[in-house]
Scaffold this motif. Structure first.
Motif, PDB file in Angstrom:
ATOM      1  N   VAL A 178       0.770  -5.619  -9.850  1.00  0.00           N
ATOM      2  CA  VAL A 178      -0.185  -5.353  -9.750  1.00  0.00           C
ATOM      3  C   VAL A 178      -0.644  -4.340 -10.809  1.00  0.00           C
ATOM      4  O   VAL A 178       0.099  -3.263 -11.268  1.00  0.00           O
ATOM      5  N   PHE A 238       1.222  -3.662   2.472  1.00  0.00           N
ATOM      6  CA  PHE A 238       0.923  -4.728   1.885  1.00  0.00           C
ATOM      7  C   PHE A 238       0.915  -5.371   0.332  1.00  0.00           C
ATOM      8  O   PHE A 238       0.753  -6.592   0.192  1.00  0.00           O
ATOM      9  N   LEU A 239      -0.006  -4.458   0.236  1.00  0.00           N
ATOM     10  CA  LEU A 239      -1.377  -4.645  -1.414  1.00  0.00           C
ATOM     11  C   LEU A 239       0.311  -4.136  -2.194  1.00  0.00           C
ATOM     12  O   LEU A 239      -0.332  -3.821  -3.825  1.00  0.00           O
ATOM     13  N   ALA A 243       2.460  -1.844  -3.449  1.00  0.00           N
ATOM     14  CA  ALA A 243       2.066  -0.327  -3.492  1.00  0.00           C
ATOM     15  C   ALA A 243       2.675   1.117  -2.927  1.00  0.00           C
ATOM     16  O   ALA A 243       2.209   1.603  -1.772  1.00  0.00           O
ATOM     17  N   ALA A 271      -1.182  -1.230   4.830  1.00  0.00           N
ATOM     18  CA  ALA A 271      -1.876  -1.421   3.944  1.00  0.00           C
ATOM     19  C   ALA A 271      -1.185  -1.754   2.805  1.00  0.00           C
ATOM     20  O   ALA A 271      -1.177  -2.660   2.018  1.00  0.00           O
ATOM     21  N   PHE A 272      -1.040  -0.406   2.094  1.00  0.00           N
ATOM     22  CA  PHE A 272      -0.372   0.072   1.147  1.00  0.00           C
ATOM     23  C   PHE A 272       0.664  -1.167   0.652  1.00  0.00           C
ATOM     24  O   PHE A 272       0.447  -1.281  -0.505  1.00  0.00           O
ATOM     25  N   GLN A 281      -3.270   2.724  -8.845  1.00  0.00           N
ATOM     26  CA  GLN A 281      -2.321   3.225  -7.689  1.00  0.00           C
ATOM     27  C   GLN A 281      -2.044   4.570  -8.243  1.00  0.00           C
ATOM     28  O   GLN A 281      -1.249   5.606  -7.622  1.00  0.00           O
ATOM     29  N   TYR A 292       5.064  -5.247  -7.300  1.00  0.00           N
ATOM     30  CA  TYR A 292       4.873  -3.767  -7.151  1.00  0.00           C
ATOM     31  C   TYR A 292       5.250  -3.472  -8.622  1.00  0.00           C
ATOM     32  O   TYR A 292       6.211  -4.363  -9.420  1.00  0.00           O
ATOM     33  N   PRO A 293       4.527  -2.347  -9.057  1.00  0.00           N
ATOM     34  CA  PRO A 293       4.630  -2.063 -10.607  1.00  0.00           C
ATOM     35  C   PRO A 293       6.314  -1.288 -10.925  1.00  0.00           C
ATOM     36  O   PRO A 293       5.627  -0.507 -12.114  1.00  0.00           O
ATOM     37  N   ILE A 339      -7.289   0.786  -4.060  1.00  0.00           N
ATOM     38  CA  ILE A 339      -6.275  -0.305  -4.175  1.00  0.00           C
ATOM     39  C   ILE A 339      -6.185  -2.044  -3.451  1.00  0.00           C
ATOM     40  O   ILE A 339      -5.781  -2.797  -4.592  1.00  0.00           O
ATOM     41  N   LEU A 340      -7.580  -2.087  -3.263  1.00  0.00           N
ATOM     42  CA  LEU A 340      -7.378  -3.385  -3.059  1.00  0.00           C
ATOM     43  C   LEU A 340      -8.477  -3.912  -4.181  1.00  0.00           C
ATOM     44  O   LEU A 340      -8.333  -5.137  -4.591  1.00  0.00           O
ATOM     45  N   TYR A 379      -5.834  -4.851  -6.488  1.00  0.00           N
ATOM     46  CA  TYR A 379      -4.723  -6.030  -6.300  1.00  0.00           C
ATOM     47  C   TYR A 379      -4.668  -7.487  -6.811  1.00  0.00           C
ATOM     48  O   TYR A 379      -5.548  -8.159  -6.912  1.00  0.00           O
ATOM     49  N   LEU A 391      -8.414   3.109   0.328  1.00  0.00           N
ATOM     50  CA  LEU A 391      -7.921   2.162   0.279  1.00  0.00           C
ATOM     51  C   LEU A 391      -8.823   0.682  -0.287  1.00  0.00           C
ATOM     52  O   LEU A 391      -7.854   0.073  -0.601  1.00  0.00           O
TER      53      LEU A 391
END
Lengths: 177, 112, 155
Positions: free
Chosen positions: B66, A47-48, A50, A44-45, B71, B53-54, B43-44, B47, B40
């Motif tokens: 993001v 996909f998000l 990260a 899941a990370f 993070q 990605y940073p 992080i949601l 988003y 989780l």
């Protein structure tokens, strides 16, 4: 496919794994079911967006599973068919479902998925690479802008692991005599 | 919205396990599940749809990224969670040696 | 007697080839922490996983025969101490704790980001050895339980 559909799939997988981990009678199977939850979290990370967290979560999940398996699965005399108190389970289910219904109203107030309020992040994203010289912005936050946080964090890690040493060592010395 | 609610449901599953189970191993696993769901959820929230990605690379130009701050905080939270799990596991082993059981009701009975 | 501890000869032979690859990958993750995903925590845990791999394959006495366990304690405390010392050097140079007192260099090169790679190495040493030590103590502690239980049966 958009990200949301994949995330629904992974989250359903994680919920099934969590329920299985709490209800399975065998210790090894329960620990592996928790491993499902952790590795699903790693995906899941990814996909998000990260990748840092995905790598760290993956590696730590593996180590966590090894530690739990080595600690708990060699006790053959341990029987796990403990029945929970039925009244307690009923009360817990009622209270938690009420909390869940209230949570629906609470989560409506949050910003919807995909539109965060990234007020502080703008400065990190625009000025971070110039100010710190680090291409990985997450690293530049944990070790430059918020390095004091990381110092506290390694202090917590040091203390918890020192506690584990102390608890385990006292018994070892007692039995050596 | 449904993603947040599913994460919240995962948290409640962990809370159910931590409050009703009698086995110490199951309680440790339930606390771990609660930690995963909180990570989780953070992080949601961070988003941003369509963002990447940073991490800067040479080939990419100025694109939307993001939020990197949650993070960084979750990265430290994961590490602390493993330390907590190790401490709880060693405590459980100590309890097992003292009382010869993982059942918490037995532990309470033998205390006095 | 000691040779029979651990797993079979197949696992031991494969371990001899893979453990250095895992160790090198961990070092790569630590050193490139400011350019690619990863960093001190992930790399440190990968290094500790290589030692865990060795311990699982060769038995728990394999590591203790070659090194003292207090060496690992020293490395762990040294990592935490190095983090604080770098922070105090920041006070001496620029006036604030954990300030970036080395020049940040050119972006996308290995020798950039000033003090961040040094902090990554300190964190990697600290986290990796600490988590390996937890595993080691859990493994060796189990043998004490079994020994005491078997002695109890004999009595």
């Amino acid at each position: 496919m958009p990200v949301e559909i994949w995330l629904h799939f992974i989250l359903g997988f994680m919920i099934i794994g969590a329920i299985a981990a709490l209800e399975i009678k065998d210790v090894l199977s329960a620990i592996i079911a928790v491993g499902i939850v952790g590795l699903g979290l790693s995906v899941a990370f990814l996909f998000l967006q990260a990748p840092d967290l995905a790598l760290v979560q993956f590696v730590f999940e593996i180590l966590c599973m090894i530690i739990l398996i080595r600690a708990f699965t060699h006790r053959k005399e341990h029987k796990i068919d403990l029945k929970s108190n039925v009244v307690l389970v009923a009360i817990a289910v009622v209270i938690l479902s009420v909390v869940f219904v209230l949570g629906i109203f609470a989560f409506k107030e949050l910003p919807s998925f995909g539109k965060p309020i990234a007020r502080i992040a703008e400065r990190y994203l625009t000025k971070g690479p110039q100010e710190t010289g680090s291409a990985n912005i997450v690293t530049s936050i944990i070790l430059d802008y918020r390095a004091y946080d990381t110092l506290g964090e390694i202090t917590v890690l040091f203390t918890s692991i020192l506690g584990a040493f102390t608890i385990l060592r006292v018994i070892g010395r007692k039995q050596r005599r | 919205m449904t993603l947040y609610l599913m994460t919240f449901f995962l948290f409640l599953v962990g809370l159910y396990g931590a409050t009703t189970k009698r086995d110490i191993i199951k309680i440790i696993l339930a606390i771990g599940i609660m930690g995963y769901s909180v990570n989780l959820f953070l992080i949601l929230i961070a988003y941003r749809s369509g963002a990447i990605y940073p991490i800067l690379t040479k080939s990419l130009g100025k694109e939307l990224m993001v939020d990197p701050l949650p993070q960084a905080l979750v990265l430290t939270a994961i590490v602390i969670e493993l330390g907590i799990t190790a401490l709880l596991a060693s405590l459980a082993i100590r309890i097992f040696e003292k009382y010869k059981t993982f059942d918490i009701t037995q532990v309470r009975r033998l205390k006095g | 007697m000691n040779e029979e501890k651990g797993m079979t000869i197949i696992v031991k032979t494969i371990t001899r080839f893979t453990v250095w690859l895992i160790f090198l990958y961990g070092l790569y993750i630590i050193i490139h922490g400011h350019l690619t995903p990863g960093g001190g925590f992930a790399g440190g845990v990968i290094i500790s996983l290589s030692f865990v791999h060795l311990t699982l394959a060769y038995g728990k006495d394999f590591f203790l025969k070659r090194h003292k366990i207090s060496t690992l304690h020293n490395i762990e405390a040294g990592g935490a101490l190095a983090f604080v010392i770098i922070g105090i050097l920041g006070i001496a140079w620029t006036g604030s704790f954990l300030a970036n007192f080395i020049s940040t260099g050119k972006l996308f090169t290995l020798k950039s980001a000033g003090v961040i790679p040094l902090l990554n190495i300190a964190i990697g040493a600290k986290a990796g050895t600490a988590l390996y030590l937890v595993f080691y103590y859990l493994v060796t502690h189990r043998s004490f339980i079994q020994k005491s239980e078997s002695e109890g049966e004999i009595k």
